[in-house]
Design a protein around this motif. Structure first.
Motif, PDB file in Angstrom:
ATOM      1  N   UNK A  37       0.806  -1.216   0.000  1.00  0.00           N
ATOM      2  CA  UNK A  37       0.000   0.000   0.000  1.00  0.00           C
ATOM      3  C   UNK A  37       0.837   1.262   0.000  1.00  0.00           C
ATOM      4  N   UNK A  38       0.145   2.378  -0.089  1.00  0.00           N
ATOM      5  CA  UNK A  38       0.818   3.666  -0.149  1.00  0.00           C
ATOM      6  C   UNK A  38       1.494   3.976   1.183  1.00  0.00           C
ATOM      7  N   UNK A  39       2.753   4.430   1.196  1.00  0.00           N
ATOM      8  CA  UNK A  39       3.425   4.744   2.459  1.00  0.00           C
ATOM      9  C   UNK A  39       2.742   5.911   3.156  1.00  0.00           C
ATOM     10  N   UNK A  40       2.676   5.842   4.476  1.00  0.00           N
ATOM     11  CA  UNK A  40       2.043   6.902   5.254  1.00  0.00           C
ATOM     12  C   UNK A  40       2.961   8.128   5.294  1.00  0.00           C
ATOM     13  N   UNK A  41       2.340   9.300   5.363  1.00  0.00           N
ATOM     14  CA  UNK A  41       3.110  10.534   5.476  1.00  0.00           C
ATOM     15  C   UNK A  41       3.578  10.727   6.913  1.00  0.00           C
ATOM     16  N   UNK A  42       4.814  11.204   7.076  1.00  0.00           N
ATOM     17  CA  UNK A  42       5.302  11.568   8.396  1.00  0.00           C
ATOM     18  C   UNK A  42       4.741  12.922   8.796  1.00  0.00           C
ATOM     19  N   UNK A  43       4.543  13.125  10.087  1.00  0.00           N
ATOM     20  CA  UNK A  43       3.960  14.371  10.580  1.00  0.00           C
ATOM     21  C   UNK A  43       4.762  14.886  11.765  1.00  0.00           C
ATOM     22  N   UNK A  44       4.793  16.212  11.908  1.00  0.00           N
ATOM     23  CA  UNK A  44       5.376  16.820  13.099  1.00  0.00           C
ATOM     24  C   UNK A  44       4.663  18.136  13.372  1.00  0.00           C
ATOM     25  N   UNK A  45       4.853  18.659  14.564  1.00  0.00           N
ATOM     26  CA  UNK A  45       4.264  19.952  14.897  1.00  0.00           C
ATOM     27  C   UNK A  45       4.830  21.029  13.980  1.00  0.00           C
ATOM     28  N   UNK A  46       3.990  21.955  13.597  1.00  0.00           N
ATOM     29  CA  UNK A  46       4.393  22.983  12.635  1.00  0.00           C
ATOM     30  C   UNK A  46       5.160  24.101  13.347  1.00  0.00           C
ATOM     31  N   UNK A  47       6.409  24.330  12.978  1.00  0.00           N
ATOM     32  CA  UNK A  47       7.169  25.405  13.620  1.00  0.00           C
ATOM     33  C   UNK A  47       6.732  26.795  13.187  1.00  0.00           C
ATOM     34  N   UNK A  48       5.933  26.884  12.123  1.00  0.00           N
ATOM     35  CA  UNK A  48       5.485  28.189  11.637  1.00  0.00           C
ATOM     36  C   UNK A  48       3.999  28.419  11.920  1.00  0.00           C
ATOM     37  N   UNK A  49       3.468  27.690  12.899  1.00  0.00           N
ATOM     38  CA  UNK A  49       2.051  27.833  13.252  1.00  0.00           C
ATOM     39  C   UNK A  49       1.864  28.779  14.421  1.00  0.00           C
ATOM     40  N   UNK A  50       0.917  28.484  15.317  1.00  0.00           N
ATOM     41  CA  UNK A  50       0.686  29.349  16.468  1.00  0.00           C
ATOM     42  C   UNK A  50       1.884  29.343  17.419  1.00  0.00           C
ATOM     43  N   UNK A  51       2.058  30.457  18.114  1.00  0.00           N
ATOM     44  CA  UNK A  51       3.168  30.610  19.055  1.00  0.00           C
ATOM     45  C   UNK A  51       2.648  31.207  20.347  1.00  0.00           C
ATOM     46  N   UNK A 149      -5.378  42.775  23.124  1.00  0.00           N
ATOM     47  CA  UNK A 149      -6.541  41.909  22.986  1.00  0.00           C
ATOM     48  C   UNK A 149      -6.284  40.424  22.977  1.00  0.00           C
ATOM     49  N   UNK A 150      -5.029  39.994  23.063  1.00  0.00           N
ATOM     50  CA  UNK A 150      -4.745  38.554  23.094  1.00  0.00           C
ATOM     51  C   UNK A 150      -5.157  37.965  24.444  1.00  0.00           C
ATOM     52  N   UNK A 151      -5.553  36.676  24.464  1.00  0.00           N
ATOM     53  CA  UNK A 151      -5.876  36.041  25.742  1.00  0.00           C
ATOM     54  C   UNK A 151      -4.674  36.069  26.683  1.00  0.00           C
ATOM     55  N   UNK A 152      -4.921  36.345  27.961  1.00  0.00           N
ATOM     56  CA  UNK A 152      -3.860  36.455  28.963  1.00  0.00           C
ATOM     57  C   UNK A 152      -4.140  35.496  30.112  1.00  0.00           C
ATOM     58  N   UNK A 153      -3.121  34.739  30.501  1.00  0.00           N
ATOM     59  CA  UNK A 153      -3.195  33.950  31.722  1.00  0.00           C
ATOM     60  C   UNK A 153      -2.061  34.400  32.651  1.00  0.00           C
ATOM     61  N   UNK A 338      -8.630  26.037  18.990  1.00  0.00           N
ATOM     62  CA  UNK A 338      -7.747  26.951  18.269  1.00  0.00           C
ATOM     63  C   UNK A 338      -8.185  27.128  16.824  1.00  0.00           C
ATOM     64  N   UNK A 339      -8.534  26.033  16.165  1.00  0.00           N
ATOM     65  CA  UNK A 339      -8.973  26.132  14.779  1.00  0.00           C
ATOM     66  C   UNK A 339     -10.225  26.983  14.658  1.00  0.00           C
ATOM     67  N   UNK A 340     -11.107  26.897  15.678  1.00  0.00           N
ATOM     68  CA  UNK A 340     -12.307  27.714  15.663  1.00  0.00           C
ATOM     69  C   UNK A 340     -11.997  29.191  15.804  1.00  0.00           C
ATOM     70  N   UNK A 341     -10.952  29.506  16.595  1.00  0.00           N
ATOM     71  CA  UNK A 341     -10.557  30.908  16.761  1.00  0.00           C
ATOM     72  C   UNK A 341      -9.815  31.421  15.534  1.00  0.00           C
TER      73      UNK A 341
END
Length: 342
Positions: A37-51, A149-153, A338-341
């Motif tokens: 079958x088709x080889x599965x794709x490797x995945x990792x957290x996105x370094x250019x996503x939310x911070x 306006x960003x969420x603060x904790x 997060x995706x909803x925001x």
């Protein structure tokens, strides 16, 4: 992922597509093929996503950092200076300016800042109000908006530092982190989770009495650990002006006080590892003999189960890195939110 989750391959693929589109995951080279079958794709957290933007106000500095989704620190900003002459509003205005600067740096890298978290040396209520920060002179301080306006904790600096050290790896699931600055705080980690206590105010080790008839403390009591092993107390006892000069000083008094307090915590919680951070990390070789002698003398189980003393790996950045990590963790624990925001 399909095998681990029990979901169909099609369902997992659809979910992964959503996470990639939301800049939470990115594909990498596929793993070597292990079957038909088709080889599965490797995945990792996105370094250019939310911070996350992590902030810290301490007695003699304020600081900020930006960490991406992988935990890598992308920017670090530190402004030395005594915060005690300022009232809370002035101090918060200064850290807000630093937060906005960090946000601009993150956005210049193409990152989307998911929120900010602030580390403070004091008691923080569940709603984020700083009930008291004795060394800053704060009482019942509401932090409010820090970064447009960003969420603060808001959380205690030793708690966030402990979580940061836990995330860095190499520690047992249960340990106590002790932050040595002008004030002294502790973060207690039990079975891999932060122990906050019934009201969220655990860890005030700096106000354990090591001598009930000792000198007065800013908290109103006498003989607190901070009066013997806090940064200013150590400088005063050694007759030097800077922390760097402490490397040639006799730190026996501070070490004995720390050992007394650590032994009380170990006897109470049955924890075998103590991580020393802040200024204690580089000074541990000088502090260890006196701490060790008191711990061996006072801990009931020391003969069979010696207490391990470790220097913190992240040094003075642990609290602000833990603050940034708290933002990142909130995204990872609720990606749909997060995706909803976003």
């Amino acid at each position: 992922m399909a095998a681990a989750s029990g979901l169909t391959r099609a369902t997992v693929s659809a979910l992964v597509d959503d996470l990639i589109a939301g800049s939470l995951l990115t594909e990498v080279e596929p793993a070597p093929r292990t079957g038909a079958g088709r080889p599965a794709a490797g995945l990792r957290l996105a370094p250019d996503g939310p911070a996350g933007v992590g902030l810290e106000i301490n007695v003699d500095y304020r600081a900020a950092c930006v960490a991406d989704l992988t935990g890598r620190v992308r920017h670090r900003l530190v402004e030395p200076g005594d915060q005690r002459p300022d009232d809370a509003a002035t101090a918060l205005a200064g850290i807000s300016r630093l937060a906005l600067q960090a946000r601009r740096l993150a956005e210049a890298d193409g990152l989307t800042v998911a929120g900010v978290a602030l580390a403070v040396p004091g008691l923080v209520a569940g709603d984020g109000m700083v009930r008291v920060a004795p060394n800053l002179g704060w009482h019942d301080v509401t932090v409010g908006d820090l970064a447009d306006g960003l969420p603060v904790t808001v959380d205690n600096e030793a708690n966030l530092a402990a979580l940061s050290e836990l995330a860095a790896g190499g520690l047992p699931p249960s340990f106590v982190y002790i932050s040595g600055e002008i004030g002294i705080g502790a973060g207690i980690v039990l079975d891999g989770a932060l122990f906050r206590g019934a009201r969220g105010w655990s860890g005030e080790i700096g106000h354990l009495a090591v001598d009930p008839d000792g000198p007065p403390c800013r908290c109103g009591a006498r003989g607190c650990l901070e009066q013997y092993a806090g940064q200013e107390a150590m400088l005063r006892a050694a007759g030097v002006a800077t922390v760097a000069e402490l490397t040639g000083a006799d730190l026996t008094t501070a070490g004995r006080a720390l050992g007394t307090a650590i032994a009380a915590v170990v006897n109470l919680l049955d924890i075998g590892t103590v991580v020393l951070g802040g200024i204690y990390a580089p000074l541990l070789p000088l502090l260890r003999p006196a701490i060790g002698a008191e711990v061996d003398r006072r801990v009931l189980t020391a003969e069979w189960s010696p207490v391990e003393l470790r220097a913190a790996r992240l040094g003075p950045d642990a609290a602000m890195r833990g603050a940034a990590g708290a933002v990142i963790r909130s995204v990872l624990e609720d990606p749909a939110g997060w995706l909803g925001r976003a």
